[in-house]
Scaffold this motif. Structure first.
Motif, PDB file in Angstrom:
ATOM      1  N   TYR A 210       0.844  -1.189   0.000  1.00 41.55           N
ATOM      2  CA  TYR A 210       0.000   0.000   0.000  1.00 41.55           C
ATOM      3  C   TYR A 210       0.884   1.246   0.000  1.00 41.55           C
ATOM      4  O   TYR A 210       1.857   1.331   0.758  1.00 41.55           O
ATOM      5  N   LEU A 211       0.515   2.174  -0.866  1.00 42.82           N
ATOM      6  CA  LEU A 211       1.160   3.485  -0.832  1.00 42.82           C
ATOM      7  C   LEU A 211       0.468   4.318   0.239  1.00 42.82           C
ATOM      8  O   LEU A 211      -0.769   4.425   0.244  1.00 42.82           O
ATOM      9  N   CYS A 212       1.245   4.918   1.137  1.00 42.95           N
ATOM     10  CA  CYS A 212       0.678   5.602   2.304  1.00 42.95           C
ATOM     11  C   CYS A 212       1.091   7.068   2.325  1.00 42.95           C
ATOM     12  O   CYS A 212       2.192   7.435   1.877  1.00 42.95           O
ATOM     13  N   LEU A 213       0.201   7.895   2.863  1.00 40.72           N
ATOM     14  CA  LEU A 213       0.474   9.327   2.999  1.00 40.72           C
ATOM     15  C   LEU A 213      -0.325   9.864   4.173  1.00 40.72           C
ATOM     16  O   LEU A 213      -1.513   9.568   4.311  1.00 40.72           O
ATOM     17  N   TRP A 214       0.340  10.671   5.020  1.00 41.00           N
ATOM     18  CA  TRP A 214      -0.353  11.269   6.172  1.00 41.00           C
ATOM     19  C   TRP A 214      -1.089  12.534   5.748  1.00 41.00           C
ATOM     20  O   TRP A 214      -0.566  13.346   4.988  1.00 41.00           O
ATOM     21  N   VAL A 215      -2.308  12.678   6.289  1.00 40.33           N
ATOM     22  CA  VAL A 215      -3.118  13.874   6.054  1.00 40.33           C
ATOM     23  C   VAL A 215      -3.597  14.386   7.403  1.00 40.33           C
ATOM     24  O   VAL A 215      -4.255  13.658   8.152  1.00 40.33           O
ATOM     25  N   THR A 216      -3.228  15.611   7.728  1.00 34.55           N
ATOM     26  CA  THR A 216      -3.673  16.212   8.984  1.00 34.55           C
ATOM     27  C   THR A 216      -4.867  17.132   8.756  1.00 34.55           C
ATOM     28  O   THR A 216      -5.848  17.102   9.501  1.00 34.55           O
ATOM     29  N   ASP A 217      -4.815  17.932   7.725  1.00 33.45           N
ATOM     30  CA  ASP A 217      -5.909  18.848   7.380  1.00 33.45           C
ATOM     31  C   ASP A 217      -6.603  18.305   6.130  1.00 33.45           C
ATOM     32  O   ASP A 217      -6.047  18.351   5.027  1.00 33.45           O
ATOM     33  N   ARG A 218      -7.802  17.765   6.287  1.00 35.62           N
ATOM     34  CA  ARG A 218      -8.504  17.159   5.153  1.00 35.62           C
ATOM     35  C   ARG A 218      -8.927  18.174   4.104  1.00 35.62           C
ATOM     36  O   ARG A 218      -9.298  17.813   2.989  1.00 35.62           O
ATOM     37  N   SER A 219      -8.899  19.440   4.463  1.00 38.64           N
ATOM     38  CA  SER A 219      -9.274  20.476   3.498  1.00 38.64           C
ATOM     39  C   SER A 219      -8.070  21.004   2.718  1.00 38.64           C
ATOM     40  O   SER A 219      -8.221  21.857   1.846  1.00 38.64           O
ATOM     41  N   ALA A 220      -6.878  20.515   3.062  1.00 38.88           N
ATOM     42  CA  ALA A 220      -5.663  20.984   2.373  1.00 38.88           C
ATOM     43  C   ALA A 220      -4.773  19.789   2.047  1.00 38.88           C
ATOM     44  O   ALA A 220      -3.673  19.636   2.571  1.00 38.88           O
ATOM     45  N   ILE A 221      -5.265  18.919   1.180  1.00 38.87           N
ATOM     46  CA  ILE A 221      -4.551  17.691   0.829  1.00 38.87           C
ATOM     47  C   ILE A 221      -3.483  17.986  -0.222  1.00 38.87           C
ATOM     48  O   ILE A 221      -3.744  18.663  -1.224  1.00 38.87           O
ATOM     49  N   LYS A 222      -2.285  17.474   0.022  1.00 40.71           N
ATOM     50  CA  LYS A 222      -1.184  17.628  -0.927  1.00 40.71           C
ATOM     51  C   LYS A 222      -0.796  16.242  -1.430  1.00 40.71           C
ATOM     52  O   LYS A 222      -0.004  15.536  -0.800  1.00 40.71           O
ATOM     53  N   ALA A 223      -1.368  15.864  -2.555  1.00 45.70           N
ATOM     54  CA  ALA A 223      -1.184  14.505  -3.074  1.00 45.70           C
ATOM     55  C   ALA A 223      -0.424  14.480  -4.389  1.00 45.70           C
ATOM     56  O   ALA A 223      -0.550  13.534  -5.173  1.00 45.70           O
ATOM     57  N   GLU A 224       0.398  15.509  -4.631  1.00 41.98           N
ATOM     58  CA  GLU A 224       1.082  15.584  -5.924  1.00 41.98           C
ATOM     59  C   GLU A 224       1.999  14.383  -6.157  1.00 41.98           C
ATOM     60  O   GLU A 224       2.012  13.797  -7.250  1.00 41.98           O
ATOM     61  N   LEU A 225       2.757  13.982  -5.125  1.00 44.72           N
ATOM     62  CA  LEU A 225       3.681  12.865  -5.295  1.00 44.72           C
ATOM     63  C   LEU A 225       2.931  11.541  -5.474  1.00 44.72           C
ATOM     64  O   LEU A 225       3.362  10.677  -6.236  1.00 44.72           O
ATOM     65  N   VAL A 226       1.803  11.411  -4.756  1.00 40.64           N
ATOM     66  CA  VAL A 226       0.982  10.215  -4.909  1.00 40.64           C
ATOM     67  C   VAL A 226       0.396  10.173  -6.322  1.00 40.64           C
ATOM     68  O   VAL A 226       0.367   9.122  -6.971  1.00 40.64           O
ATOM     69  N   LYS A 227      -0.061  11.313  -6.795  1.00 43.82           N
ATOM     70  CA  LYS A 227      -0.637  11.398  -8.140  1.00 43.82           C
ATOM     71  C   LYS A 227       0.413  11.051  -9.193  1.00 43.82           C
ATOM     72  O   LYS A 227       0.128  10.346 -10.181  1.00 43.82           O
ATOM     73  N   LYS A 228       1.627  11.500  -8.969  1.00 40.47           N
ATOM     74  CA  LYS A 228       2.714  11.203  -9.903  1.00 40.47           C
ATOM     75  C   LYS A 228       3.016   9.710  -9.922  1.00 40.47           C
ATOM     76  O   LYS A 228       3.249   9.117 -10.981  1.00 40.47           O
ATOM     77  N   PHE A 229       2.990   9.088  -8.742  1.00 38.31           N
ATOM     78  CA  PHE A 229       3.257   7.653  -8.655  1.00 38.31           C
ATOM     79  C   PHE A 229       2.204   6.866  -9.427  1.00 38.31           C
ATOM     80  O   PHE A 229       2.531   5.973 -10.219  1.00 38.31           O
ATOM     81  N   PHE A 230       0.929   7.193  -9.206  1.00 38.78           N
ATOM     82  CA  PHE A 230      -0.137   6.417  -9.838  1.00 38.78           C
ATOM     83  C   PHE A 230      -0.354   6.799 -11.306  1.00 38.78           C
ATOM     84  O   PHE A 230      -1.135   6.159 -11.999  1.00 38.78           O
ATOM     85  N   ALA A 231       0.340   7.815 -11.765  1.00 34.53           N
ATOM     86  CA  ALA A 231       0.313   8.092 -13.204  1.00 34.53           C
ATOM     87  C   ALA A 231       1.035   6.987 -13.966  1.00 34.53           C
ATOM     88  O   ALA A 231       0.789   6.783 -15.161  1.00 34.53           O
ATOM     89  N   GLU A 232       1.893   6.247 -13.253  1.00 31.86           N
ATOM     90  CA  GLU A 232       2.662   5.169 -13.881  1.00 31.86           C
ATOM     91  C   GLU A 232       2.211   3.796 -13.385  1.00 31.86           C
ATOM     92  O   GLU A 232       2.824   2.785 -13.745  1.00 31.86           O
ATOM     93  N   HIS A 233       1.177   3.756 -12.538  1.00 30.77           N
ATOM     94  CA  HIS A 233       0.654   2.490 -12.006  1.00 30.77           C
ATOM     95  C   HIS A 233      -0.867   2.503 -12.078  1.00 30.77           C
ATOM     96  O   HIS A 233      -1.477   3.585 -12.054  1.00 30.77           O
ATOM     97  N   PRO A 234      -1.479   1.322 -12.166  1.00 31.98           N
ATOM     98  CA  PRO A 234      -2.950   1.279 -12.129  1.00 31.98           C
ATOM     99  C   PRO A 234      -3.477   1.925 -10.845  1.00 31.98           C
ATOM    100  O   PRO A 234      -3.014   1.624  -9.752  1.00 31.98           O
ATOM    101  N   SER A 235      -4.438   2.805 -10.984  1.00 30.65           N
ATOM    102  CA  SER A 235      -4.959   3.546  -9.834  1.00 30.65           C
ATOM    103  C   SER A 235      -6.192   2.850  -9.252  1.00 30.65           C
ATOM    104  O   SER A 235      -7.120   2.512  -9.992  1.00 30.65           O
TER     105      SER A 235
END
Length: 263
Positions: A210-235
């Protein structure tokens, strides 16, 4: 050979208190060999040490004095065997409960230490997880924290299935990649896969990476690196957001670890 021993000497030799020996005598478990009619003092013979030792031994196996009295009144091993088998079954159940309680404590220790081991803000990482089991309620658009938590509490009590006290959300993963936290289900983890259907409100999380990422403020999600990873993998279509209580007073603003299965 000394013929008689005082109650004090007998208790000392047998490693019990005088009051305990009096209790044995008052319940007719051990009858004094002699009672002085003038003083009322009780005296015991060497042969009675064997019976006192048997009572001590049966007590060490968890039997009550009433049960021991029943065994001794019968005077035959058959009655003793019945009580030994019953005590064995009782201990098997107690051992099972102790093992389960031990495992629960270990799980909660790991839960509260998890933040210190893995929490790195905005930096994704990959972890291996075993298969996990969830009991959930659907998160409706009009739901509030109060309404969804109340429904899950009712389901838990109705299903009466052992659970781990960790809550979380199943979220829409494509929305998450675009910076939105969209709950689809609100859940708690189960200790094991349920035998019954629990009205269909059960979900299996497969074992895997599982790819994991911590989120403290649900209204300010920073998922750029996760998005980049899944651009090359099935999402995946969804991910889980596990709550981790960093406060025992206020839990509505606790951090979440987002976990998305890498297929």
């Amino acid at each position: 050979m000394q013929e008689l021993y005082s109650i004090g000497d007998t208790a000392k030799i047998m490693g019990i208190s005088v009051q305990t020996l009096r209790n044995y005598t008052n319940m007719n478990l051990v009858i004094p060999q002699h009672i002085d009619l003038e003083t009322g003092y009780r005296y015991y013979s060497f042969k009675q040490f064997h019976y006192i030792d048997r009572i001590k031994y049966l007590r060490s196996l968890g039997m009550s004095l009433a049960e021991i009295a029943e065994i001794l009144r019968a005077g035959k091993p058959e009655k003793l065997l019945i009580h030994l088998e019953a005590q064995k079954k009782k201990l098997v159940w107690e051992l099972k409960e102790m093992v389960e309680r031990y495992e629960d404590i270990e799980w909660y220790i790991d839960y509260f230490r998890y933040l210190g081991r893995y929490r790195i803000e905005n930096v994704p990482y990959i972890l291996q997880f075993e298969a996990r089991h969830l009991m959930y309620v659907d998160h409706l658009r009009q739901d509030t924290i109060e309404s969804v938590e109340t429904r899950l509490a009712k389901l838990k009590n109705k299903a009466n299935i052992p659970y781990r006290r960790q809550y979380g959300y199943v979220i829409d993963f494509p929305d998450f990649l675009n910076g939105k936290f969209t709950p689809q289900k609100y859940f708690t983890y189960l200790k094991e896969k349920p035998e019954d259907d629990i009205n269909g409100k059960y979900l299996n999380l497969p074992a895997g990476l599982y790819l994991c990422l911590w989120v403290t403020d649900r209204s300010a999600i920073k998922a750029e690196l996760v998005k980049k990873f899944f651009a090359e993998h099935p999402s995946p279509s969804f991910a889980v957001a596990n709550e981790y209580e960093d406060s025992l007073i206020e839990y509505h603003h606790c951090p979440y670890e987002i976990q998305a299965l890498i297929t």
